[in-house]
Design a protein around this motif. Structure first.
Motif, PDB file in Angstrom:
ATOM      1  N   LEU A   6       1.163  -1.210  -0.124  1.00 22.69           N
ATOM      2  CA  LEU A   6       0.297  -0.160  -0.067  1.00 22.69           C
ATOM      3  C   LEU A   6       0.689   1.463  -0.044  1.00 22.69           C
ATOM      4  O   LEU A   6       0.444   2.282  -0.678  1.00 22.69           O
ATOM      5  CB  LEU A   6      -0.367   0.798   0.809  1.00 22.69           C
ATOM      6  CG  LEU A   6      -2.123  -1.130   1.304  1.00 22.69           C
ATOM      7  CD1 LEU A   6      -2.969  -0.092   2.256  1.00 22.69           C
ATOM      8  CD2 LEU A   6      -3.260  -0.134  -0.091  1.00 22.69           C
ATOM      9  N   LEU A   7       1.332   1.357   0.781  1.00 16.01           N
ATOM     10  CA  LEU A   7       3.014   2.441   0.710  1.00 16.01           C
ATOM     11  C   LEU A   7       3.841   2.865  -0.521  1.00 16.01           C
ATOM     12  O   LEU A   7       3.367   3.764  -0.662  1.00 16.01           O
ATOM     13  CB  LEU A   7       4.314   2.218   1.811  1.00 16.01           C
ATOM     14  CG  LEU A   7       4.509   3.082   2.310  1.00 16.01           C
ATOM     15  CD1 LEU A   7       3.649   4.601   3.262  1.00 16.01           C
ATOM     16  CD2 LEU A   7       5.669   2.399   3.407  1.00 16.01           C
ATOM     17  N   ILE A   8       3.793   1.500  -1.409  1.00 15.80           N
ATOM     18  CA  ILE A   8       4.693   1.774  -2.649  1.00 15.80           C
ATOM     19  C   ILE A   8       3.133   2.237  -3.614  1.00 15.80           C
ATOM     20  O   ILE A   8       3.637   3.356  -4.515  1.00 15.80           O
ATOM     21  CB  ILE A   8       5.043   0.428  -3.151  1.00 15.80           C
ATOM     22  CG1 ILE A   8       6.432   0.136  -2.217  1.00 15.80           C
ATOM     23  CG2 ILE A   8       5.498  -0.218  -4.524  1.00 15.80           C
ATOM     24  CD1 ILE A   8       7.032  -1.328  -3.030  1.00 15.80           C
ATOM     25  N   ARG A   9       2.153   1.430  -3.844  1.00 15.68           N
ATOM     26  CA  ARG A   9       1.087   2.392  -4.360  1.00 15.68           C
ATOM     27  C   ARG A   9       1.054   3.718  -3.700  1.00 15.68           C
ATOM     28  O   ARG A   9       0.190   4.547  -5.362  1.00 15.68           O
ATOM     29  CB  ARG A   9      -0.011   1.499  -3.961  1.00 15.68           C
ATOM     30  CG  ARG A   9      -0.027  -0.063  -4.387  1.00 15.68           C
ATOM     31  CD  ARG A   9      -0.912  -0.858  -4.677  1.00 15.68           C
ATOM     32  NE  ARG A   9      -0.938  -2.612  -4.567  1.00 15.68           N
ATOM     33  CZ  ARG A   9      -0.657  -2.338  -7.113  1.00 15.68           C
ATOM     34  NH1 ARG A   9      -1.111  -0.985  -7.896  1.00 15.68           N
ATOM     35  NH2 ARG A   9      -0.686  -3.913  -6.764  1.00 15.68           N
ATOM     36  N   ALA A  10       1.216   4.054  -2.840  1.00 19.21           N
ATOM     37  CA  ALA A  10       0.754   5.430  -2.247  1.00 19.21           C
ATOM     38  C   ALA A  10       1.532   6.659  -2.875  1.00 19.21           C
ATOM     39  O   ALA A  10       1.437   7.219  -3.699  1.00 19.21           O
ATOM     40  CB  ALA A  10      -0.061   5.495  -0.789  1.00 19.21           C
ATOM     41  N   HIS A  11       3.299   6.026  -2.508  1.00 13.87           N
ATOM     42  CA  HIS A  11       3.981   6.392  -3.521  1.00 13.87           C
ATOM     43  C   HIS A  11       3.837   6.450  -4.393  1.00 13.87           C
ATOM     44  O   HIS A  11       4.127   8.147  -5.320  1.00 13.87           O
ATOM     45  CB  HIS A  11       5.508   6.482  -2.820  1.00 13.87           C
ATOM     46  CG  HIS A  11       6.597   7.234  -3.232  1.00 13.87           C
ATOM     47  ND1 HIS A  11       6.342   8.185  -2.211  1.00 13.87           N
ATOM     48  CD2 HIS A  11       7.461   7.135  -4.045  1.00 13.87           C
ATOM     49  CE1 HIS A  11       7.635   8.836  -2.454  1.00 13.87           C
ATOM     50  NE2 HIS A  11       8.252   8.498  -2.775  1.00 13.87           N
ATOM     51  N   ALA A  12       3.475   5.829  -5.526  1.00 19.04           N
ATOM     52  CA  ALA A  12       3.677   5.524  -7.378  1.00 19.04           C
ATOM     53  C   ALA A  12       1.765   6.269  -7.766  1.00 19.04           C
ATOM     54  O   ALA A  12       2.973   7.460  -8.889  1.00 19.04           O
ATOM     55  CB  ALA A  12       2.900   4.537  -7.677  1.00 19.04           C
ATOM     56  N   GLY A  33      10.163 -16.664  -5.726  1.00 22.32           N
ATOM     57  CA  GLY A  33      11.764 -16.400  -6.502  1.00 22.32           C
ATOM     58  C   GLY A  33      11.858 -15.399  -6.210  1.00 22.32           C
ATOM     59  O   GLY A  33      13.818 -14.714  -6.889  1.00 22.32           O
ATOM     60  N   GLY A  34      11.892 -14.516  -4.874  1.00 22.20           N
ATOM     61  CA  GLY A  34      12.805 -13.383  -3.917  1.00 22.20           C
ATOM     62  C   GLY A  34      12.190 -12.274  -4.533  1.00 22.20           C
ATOM     63  O   GLY A  34      12.744 -11.197  -3.787  1.00 22.20           O
ATOM     64  N   VAL A  35      10.988 -12.275  -4.932  1.00 19.65           N
ATOM     65  CA  VAL A  35      10.520 -10.966  -5.280  1.00 19.65           C
ATOM     66  C   VAL A  35       9.199 -10.484  -4.504  1.00 19.65           C
ATOM     67  O   VAL A  35       8.052 -11.794  -5.235  1.00 19.65           O
ATOM     68  CB  VAL A  35      10.896 -10.637  -6.251  1.00 19.65           C
ATOM     69  CG1 VAL A  35       9.930  -9.205  -6.993  1.00 19.65           C
ATOM     70  CG2 VAL A  35      12.157  -9.880  -7.481  1.00 19.65           C
ATOM     71  N   ASP A  36       9.044 -10.056  -3.761  1.00 18.25           N
ATOM     72  CA  ASP A  36       7.340  -9.784  -3.073  1.00 18.25           C
ATOM     73  C   ASP A  36       6.853  -8.631  -3.967  1.00 18.25           C
ATOM     74  O   ASP A  36       5.351  -8.978  -4.180  1.00 18.25           O
ATOM     75  CB  ASP A  36       7.399  -9.548  -1.576  1.00 18.25           C
ATOM     76  CG  ASP A  36       7.685 -10.464  -0.607  1.00 18.25           C
ATOM     77  OD1 ASP A  36       7.612 -11.740  -1.075  1.00 18.25           O
ATOM     78  OD2 ASP A  36       8.298 -10.006  -0.493  1.00 18.25           O
ATOM     79  N   THR A  37       7.103  -7.692  -4.392  1.00 20.99           N
ATOM     80  CA  THR A  37       6.777  -6.730  -5.335  1.00 20.99           C
ATOM     81  C   THR A  37       7.551  -6.217  -6.420  1.00 20.99           C
ATOM     82  O   THR A  37       9.152  -6.188  -6.672  1.00 20.99           O
ATOM     83  CB  THR A  37       6.077  -5.333  -4.159  1.00 20.99           C
ATOM     84  OG1 THR A  37       5.525  -5.920  -3.516  1.00 20.99           O
ATOM     85  CG2 THR A  37       5.963  -4.439  -5.519  1.00 20.99           C
ATOM     86  N   GLU A  38       7.412  -5.794  -7.892  1.00 22.03           N
ATOM     87  CA  GLU A  38       8.111  -5.032  -8.562  1.00 22.03           C
ATOM     88  C   GLU A  38       7.593  -3.984  -9.377  1.00 22.03           C
ATOM     89  O   GLU A  38       6.301  -3.594  -9.321  1.00 22.03           O
ATOM     90  CB  GLU A  38       7.624  -5.979  -9.473  1.00 22.03           C
ATOM     91  CG  GLU A  38       8.581  -5.515 -10.617  1.00 22.03           C
ATOM     92  CD  GLU A  38       8.588  -7.006 -11.985  1.00 22.03           C
ATOM     93  OE1 GLU A  38       9.240  -6.617 -12.763  1.00 22.03           O
ATOM     94  OE2 GLU A  38       8.423  -7.939 -11.769  1.00 22.03           O
ATOM     95  N   LEU A 133      10.331   2.592   6.539  1.00 22.15           N
ATOM     96  CA  LEU A 133       8.681   2.631   6.542  1.00 22.15           C
ATOM     97  C   LEU A 133       7.582   3.724   7.021  1.00 22.15           C
ATOM     98  O   LEU A 133       7.554   4.173   6.280  1.00 22.15           O
ATOM     99  CB  LEU A 133       8.717   1.011   5.887  1.00 22.15           C
ATOM    100  CG  LEU A 133       9.511   0.616   5.124  1.00 22.15           C
ATOM    101  CD1 LEU A 133       8.874  -1.252   6.051  1.00 22.15           C
ATOM    102  CD2 LEU A 133       9.160   1.010   4.129  1.00 22.15           C
ATOM    103  N   ALA A 134       8.102   4.008   8.241  1.00 18.66           N
ATOM    104  CA  ALA A 134       7.618   4.857   9.019  1.00 18.66           C
ATOM    105  C   ALA A 134       7.299   5.344   8.766  1.00 18.66           C
ATOM    106  O   ALA A 134       6.744   6.495   8.378  1.00 18.66           O
ATOM    107  CB  ALA A 134       7.811   4.662  10.890  1.00 18.66           C
ATOM    108  N   ASP A 135       8.705   5.794   8.034  1.00 19.35           N
ATOM    109  CA  ASP A 135       9.086   8.121   7.840  1.00 19.35           C
ATOM    110  C   ASP A 135       8.158   8.088   6.383  1.00 19.35           C
ATOM    111  O   ASP A 135       7.758   8.952   6.083  1.00 19.35           O
ATOM    112  CB  ASP A 135      10.405   7.688   7.389  1.00 19.35           C
ATOM    113  CG  ASP A 135      11.223   9.420   6.770  1.00 19.35           C
ATOM    114  OD1 ASP A 135      10.419  10.344   7.667  1.00 19.35           O
ATOM    115  OD2 ASP A 135      11.138   9.201   5.918  1.00 19.35           O
ATOM    116  N   LEU A 136       8.466   7.129   5.674  1.00 20.02           N
ATOM    117  CA  LEU A 136       7.370   6.999   4.419  1.00 20.02           C
ATOM    118  C   LEU A 136       6.229   7.082   3.854  1.00 20.02           C
ATOM    119  O   LEU A 136       5.779   7.758   3.829  1.00 20.02           O
ATOM    120  CB  LEU A 136       7.859   5.674   2.938  1.00 20.02           C
ATOM    121  CG  LEU A 136       7.755   6.696   2.038  1.00 20.02           C
ATOM    122  CD1 LEU A 136       7.771   7.365   1.136  1.00 20.02           C
ATOM    123  CD2 LEU A 136       7.909   4.646   0.984  1.00 20.02           C
ATOM    124  N   ALA A 137       5.964   6.302   5.411  1.00 15.86           N
ATOM    125  CA  ALA A 137       4.017   6.503   5.747  1.00 15.86           C
ATOM    126  C   ALA A 137       3.837   7.629   6.526  1.00 15.86           C
ATOM    127  O   ALA A 137       2.239   7.958   6.031  1.00 15.86           O
ATOM    128  CB  ALA A 137       4.216   5.267   6.759  1.00 15.86           C
TER     129      ALA A 137
END
Length: 170
Positions: A6-12, A33-38, A133-137
């Motif tokens: 959600l944080l990445i989506r908000a920033h995007a 394969g070692g990737v949760d989000t791309e 992450l808290a800082d970005l949030a």
């Protein structure tokens, strides 16, 4: 996973990166394969310093005390993560814990050495902790509010077509 996604989506959204440029998966039981989000493209106007290149993100909910050098190497060598790194993606390793600056630097150095072995350059690695992450949030109160129970009748949400903020209605 849900919080960081959600944080990445908000920033995007704030950076005007189309949602189609994000690939997320909330099913933590699937082999990834070692990737949760791309994040398939750099985010224009990113002010965090974490999205200047396409990135692949790996999340860990474990405590930092159990993480070894071997664990870090194993994570970055997973098939899909190493494939994306070879293509020039930045690697973002997130842990739901806080660590000292020294430990963060040590972990980053370990991961940079692995990236160097994959693509010849040691750049593009970041370690993000709970504090990062808290800082970005803190820039996205609606995201933070999603995970912190609060009486909803005491807040008003305003949407200016791009950003949502929580406003005290006390």
């Amino acid at each position: 996973t849900e919080f960081v996604d959600l944080l990445i989506r908000a920033h995007a959204s704030r950076c005007r990166l189309p949602a189609s440029m994000l690939a997320t998966n909330l099913r933590v039981t699937q082999r990834d394969g070692g990737v949760d989000t791309e994040v398939l493209q750099p985010m224009p106007g990113d002010d965090s310093g974490w999205f200047g290149v396409p990135t692949c993100w790996q999340y860990k909910s474990s405590k930092s005390t159990g993480i070894t050098k071997k664990d870090l190497k194993n994570e970055i060598q997973k098939p899909y993560a190493s494939q994306l790194i070879q293509r020039g993606y930045g690697y973002r390793w997130c842990i739901c814990d806080d660590i000292t600056a020294q430990k963060k630097a040590d972990w980053k150095r370990i991961l940079e050495n692995e990236v160097k072995s994959l693509r010849g350059q040691p750049d593009l690695v970041e370690i993000l902790t709970a504090s990062d992450l808290a800082d970005l949030a803190s820039h996205y109160p609606a995201v933070a509010g999603w995970f912190v129970p609060a009486p909803t009748d005491r807040f008003l949400l305003f949407d200016d077509d791009r950003e949502v903020e929580l406003v005290w209605n006390g």
